[in-house]
Design an enzyme around this catalytic site. Structure first.
Site, PDB file in Angstrom:
ATOM      1  CG  ASP A  15      80.963  45.295 146.047  1.00  0.00           C
ATOM      2  OD1 ASP A  15      81.325  44.884 144.817  1.00  0.00           O
ATOM      3  OD2 ASP A  15      80.739  46.575 146.263  1.00  0.00           O
ATOM      4  CB  SER A  16      84.827  47.016 144.879  1.00  0.00           C
ATOM      5  OG  SER A  16      83.886  47.500 144.265  1.00  0.00           O
ATOM      6  CB  CYS A  78      81.542  42.437 143.439  1.00  0.00           C
ATOM      7  SG  CYS A  78      82.750  43.216 142.369  1.00  0.00           S
ATOM      8  CD  GLU A 157      82.568  52.545 147.641  1.00  0.00           C
ATOM      9  OE1 GLU A 157      83.307  52.788 148.441  1.00  0.00           O
ATOM     10  OE2 GLU A 157      81.966  51.465 147.367  1.00  0.00           O
ATOM     11  CB  CYS A 189      77.659  47.507 138.702  1.00  0.00           C
ATOM     12  SG  CYS A 189      78.594  48.272 140.242  1.00  0.00           S
ATOM     13  CG  HIS A 191      78.870  50.235 143.985  1.00  0.00           C
ATOM     14  ND1 HIS A 191      79.587  49.207 143.731  1.00  0.00           N
ATOM     15  CD2 HIS A 191      79.542  50.896 144.783  1.00  0.00           C
ATOM     16  CE1 HIS A 191      80.737  49.360 144.554  1.00  0.00           C
ATOM     17  NE2 HIS A 191      80.483  50.243 145.360  1.00  0.00           N
TER      18      HIS A 191
HETATM   19  N1  DGL Z   1      79.975  46.537 142.813  1.00  0.00           N
HETATM   20  C1  DGL Z   1      80.641  46.031 141.744  1.00  0.00           C
HETATM   21  C2  DGL Z   1      80.178  45.377 140.851  1.00  0.00           C
HETATM   22  O1  DGL Z   1      79.148  44.909 140.992  1.00  0.00           O
HETATM   23  C3  DGL Z   1      81.924  46.819 141.613  1.00  0.00           C
HETATM   24  C4  DGL Z   1      82.144  48.155 141.212  1.00  0.00           C
HETATM   25  C5  DGL Z   1      83.748  48.592 141.041  1.00  0.00           C
HETATM   26  O2  DGL Z   1      84.268  48.346 142.058  1.00  0.00           O
HETATM   27  O3  DGL Z   1      84.023  49.116 139.914  1.00  0.00           O
HETATM   28  O4  DGL Z   1      80.614  45.119 139.568  1.00  0.00           O
END
Ligand code: DGL
Length: 279
Positions: A15-16, A78, A157, A189, A191
């Site tokens: 993931d990011s 992600c 984060e 997302c 997150h």
């Molecule tokens: N967790 C990510 C997603 O599912 C990326 C969030 C990001 O880095 O902008 O899209």
């Protein structure tokens, strides 16, 4: 690498940043014997407003790095990277099993009574073909409300899950959807599952929230089983974490988000490739 992978090699998740930990949690609970290797590209987070081209090259370099660390399967944990790069990854690394994310519009369309659904995701995810195609295939008769929740990824984060700013961002995203009649919210997302408790407080029973992570864990199990790659070992699998950002910041988020006090290793970007710094 994966053509002759062995069941004892790790599943990698990418993931990011720390968002994919919501997927790791589900994979861990579905497949407790698997060794898991997690990479968060925190040097580049957020991914949400990067171009498709850049996301593709970050994802390809990350996948190659994870293969160099012996991954037998890679979960693109992600939505943004999946939308931008999954097709590309499967084309350039055809021997590698990939599991990706797609916004859970299909289960939402099946569950909504009001035929109104809210989707929370990043700008890149909304712009990608994958999102357009799930909406077209599964939600033609559903009214969809979208929000990019600006600033939410960065709050998560920092593990600020219940901070006033986090609440404000979510209220601005979710309340208009609820007021318009949405009864189902899709977390597009990885997150966002970490703020489900806050979303549920804000929704106060007016909507159900769909976290796609358990479905992704089931898909991971299916793909491994098909290839004879499930780890048969009797013991609990190991966990290994790598970040391209600050290990201390990753470790803090890991302890707040999953209650795990594990060490993180560092990998740095060098001329478009990732290099492991410490072990
Ligand atoms: N967790 C990510 C997603 O599912 C990326 C969030 C990001 O880095 O902008 O899209």
């Amino acid at each position: 690498m994966s053509g002759n992978s062995s069941p004892t090699q790790p599943i990698a998740l990418y993931d990011s940043g720390v968002g994919g930990l919501s997927v790791l949690r589900a994979v861990r609970s579905a497949l407790p014997r698997e060794h898991l290797l997690y990479f968060g590209d925190q040097a580049k987070v957020p991914y949400g407003s990067r171009s498709l081209e850049e996301l593709r090259s970050l994802a390809e370099a990350s996948a190659r790095f994870l293969l160099s660390q012996c991954a037998k399967l890679i979960v693109i944990a992600c939505n943004t990277a999946s939308a931008a790069a999954l097709k590309h990854l499967r084309a350039v690394l055809p021997e590698v099993p990939f599991v990706g994310m797609e916004p859970a519009v299909k289960p939402a369309a099946e569950q909504t009574h009001t035929r109104k659904v809210g989707v929370l995701a990043t700008p890149s995810t909304f712009q990608g073909e994958l999102y357009a195609s799930v909406v077209e295939r599964f939600a033609q008769d559903v009214e969809i409300f979208q929000s990019t929740c600006p600033g939410l990824v960065s709050q998560i984060e920092k593990a600020r899950l219940a901070a006033p700013k986090t609440r404000r961002i979510l209220e601005e995203a979710v309340l208009p959807m609820l007021d318009a009649g949405a009864d189902t919210l899709v977390l597009g997302c990885t997150h966002y599952p970490f703020v489900i408790p806050l979303i549920e407080k804000i929704a106060a029973g007016r909507a159900r929230v769909i976290d796609p992570a358990p479905a992704v864990a089931r898909q991971t199990a299916r793909v491994l089983a098909e290839r004879g790659l499930l780890n048969p070992g009797p013991d609990e699998g190991s966990l290994r974490f790598i970040t391209s950002g600050e290990p201390a910041a990753f470790e803090y988020a890991l302890s707040r988000l999953l209650g795990l006090n594990s060490k993180a290793e560092a990998a740095h970007w060098q001329g478009g490739e990732l290099e492991l710094i410490s072990r």
